[in-house]
Design a protein around this motif. Sequence first.
Motif, PDB file in Angstrom:
ATOM      1  N   ARG A  23     -13.844  34.796  -4.582  1.00 39.44           N
ATOM      2  CA  ARG A  23     -12.469  34.438  -4.216  1.00 39.44           C
ATOM      3  C   ARG A  23     -12.355  32.937  -3.998  1.00 39.44           C
ATOM      4  O   ARG A  23     -11.347  32.315  -4.345  1.00 39.44           O
ATOM      5  N   GLY A  24     -13.400  32.356  -3.410  1.00 43.36           N
ATOM      6  CA  GLY A  24     -13.388  30.907  -3.203  1.00 43.36           C
ATOM      7  C   GLY A  24     -13.323  30.142  -4.509  1.00 43.36           C
ATOM      8  O   GLY A  24     -12.554  29.182  -4.644  1.00 43.36           O
ATOM      9  N   ASP A  27      -9.799  30.413  -5.922  1.00 42.31           N
ATOM     10  CA  ASP A  27      -8.846  29.552  -5.223  1.00 42.31           C
ATOM     11  C   ASP A  27      -9.106  28.081  -5.538  1.00 42.31           C
ATOM     12  O   ASP A  27      -8.169  27.293  -5.713  1.00 42.31           O
ATOM     13  N   ARG A  30      -7.726  27.321  -8.975  1.00 43.73           N
ATOM     14  CA  ARG A  30      -6.271  27.183  -8.979  1.00 43.73           C
ATOM     15  C   ARG A  30      -5.853  25.785  -8.549  1.00 43.73           C
ATOM     16  O   ARG A  30      -4.917  25.204  -9.103  1.00 43.73           O
ATOM     17  N   GLY A  31      -6.548  25.253  -7.551  1.00 43.12           N
ATOM     18  CA  GLY A  31      -6.234  23.902  -7.104  1.00 43.12           C
ATOM     19  C   GLY A  31      -6.528  22.865  -8.168  1.00 43.12           C
ATOM     20  O   GLY A  31      -5.725  21.969  -8.421  1.00 43.12           O
ATOM     21  N   PRO A  44     -10.699  25.060  -0.193  1.00 45.34           N
ATOM     22  CA  PRO A  44      -9.964  26.259   0.220  1.00 45.34           C
ATOM     23  C   PRO A  44     -10.754  27.030   1.273  1.00 45.34           C
ATOM     24  O   PRO A  44     -11.993  27.041   1.248  1.00 45.34           O
ATOM     25  N   THR A  46     -11.276  30.124   1.640  1.00 44.39           N
ATOM     26  CA  THR A  46     -12.149  31.152   1.072  1.00 44.39           C
ATOM     27  C   THR A  46     -13.433  30.546   0.526  1.00 44.39           C
ATOM     28  O   THR A  46     -14.505  31.149   0.617  1.00 44.39           O
ATOM     29  N   GLN A 114     -13.346  37.117 -11.376  1.00 41.01           N
ATOM     30  CA  GLN A 114     -12.013  37.615 -11.039  1.00 41.01           C
ATOM     31  C   GLN A 114     -12.068  39.045 -10.522  1.00 41.01           C
ATOM     32  O   GLN A 114     -11.375  39.402  -9.568  1.00 41.01           O
ATOM     33  N   ALA A 117     -13.452  39.039  -7.039  1.00 43.07           N
ATOM     34  CA  ALA A 117     -12.484  38.441  -6.119  1.00 43.07           C
ATOM     35  C   ALA A 117     -11.376  39.418  -5.780  1.00 43.07           C
ATOM     36  O   ALA A 117     -10.852  39.431  -4.660  1.00 43.07           O
ATOM     37  N   PHE A 126      -4.574  39.101  -7.621  1.00 40.11           N
ATOM     38  CA  PHE A 126      -5.274  38.112  -8.420  1.00 40.11           C
ATOM     39  C   PHE A 126      -4.970  38.271  -9.904  1.00 40.11           C
ATOM     40  O   PHE A 126      -5.753  37.889 -10.745  1.00 40.11           O
TER      41      PHE A 126
END
Length: 372
Positions: A23-24, A27, A30-31, A44, A46, A114, A117, A126
């Motif tokens: 998950r980290g 995230d 995405r950033g 993040p 996570t 994915q 996550a 997600f």
Amino acid sequence: MVNRQSDSGGEVETEVALRVLSRGFMDLHRGVRAGEIVNPYALPETMVEGMQMVSKLCLMASIEDLGDSIHCLSDIARRLPVGEWGLPQFADPFRFAEVKLLSTEPAAPTEECQALAAKGLSDDAFEGVHHRQLREIVQRVRAATRLQIYSVLRERIVRRPVYERRELSDFLEEHGIVVADELMRQWSTEIPLGALRRDGSFNICANCGGLLYPHRDTEHFPDGRCRIGPCLEEAPSSRVSATVADATGWRVFRDDILAFWVGPGLAEIRLYDQLRAAGVDVTLYPRDDAADVGRSHELGIDVKSYSCPRLLGEVLTERLGGLTSFDDRYVAIPDATVRRRPHYLNDLRQAYRGATSVKFATVSEVARAVIG
């Protein structure tokens, strides 16, 4: 040293750490995709939690801390499956030891990342942002052609990851989907400087249509080297199909599109082309992506590129998705994956415990079975 896998509680802790870390990475990606810089002091939440869990496992195993640097952790996640990180808890017999969290090239979360996550979250928490954005575009065209347009756009992206702006605009206009032009621009970028040769030209890969990057090993890669992982497995020599003298007006899809769609899509396209050439009536991404390749309600084929068959089996057990709507169902694994991991299909069959019957085979075996 304690064997963590002998303790069911320890194995649960290990799996939770891997899921939080996944998950980290999602995230964090995405950033980065939004233009953020990877700041080790502003990660993040996570990602921080996942790295802390990895650090704890390292401490318990008395090994060097793998979770103290986001850059070092990302590098090892890009290069190796978790079982080869040197962390005993992640090594075999841990059931997800073969999982790779990041693709080698381009560096982006894998399908497996994915899936890990998303475990325990709502089904759509997600869901890929690209699927949502593309479906939003599809909803803006007339209802009679929506399903066809989805397939047309997905196929175009996989077949032409490098494109010339005017040519793509003409293509979209021809198919009545000019509303997708802005989205295609957002999903792509100008040709990177690293892909340009000294004279300002660039080469296009003959196997996948992506970029060939100049490589210092000119003996083995005289035309440059492709950076799309599945393409390198299919064609390690990276030959050129065309040289573009001037990069002006040319674009390439961003790394996450290359990793999420283009790389895995190569086997889908190959299978589709092979079936069509043999006279089999199939379409790509039928019925709004209910399968990768299929026909009406009769035949559905999903091509899966997971490194870890046990994780894939669990994912399919929990959610087979649109494949359940077909009478004849196949999950096809790229031949290169099975060649590298001879017992892959057996382990996948054992891991799958779903109520819906599915046939598991390599891409080439599925093609032979369907062609007959």
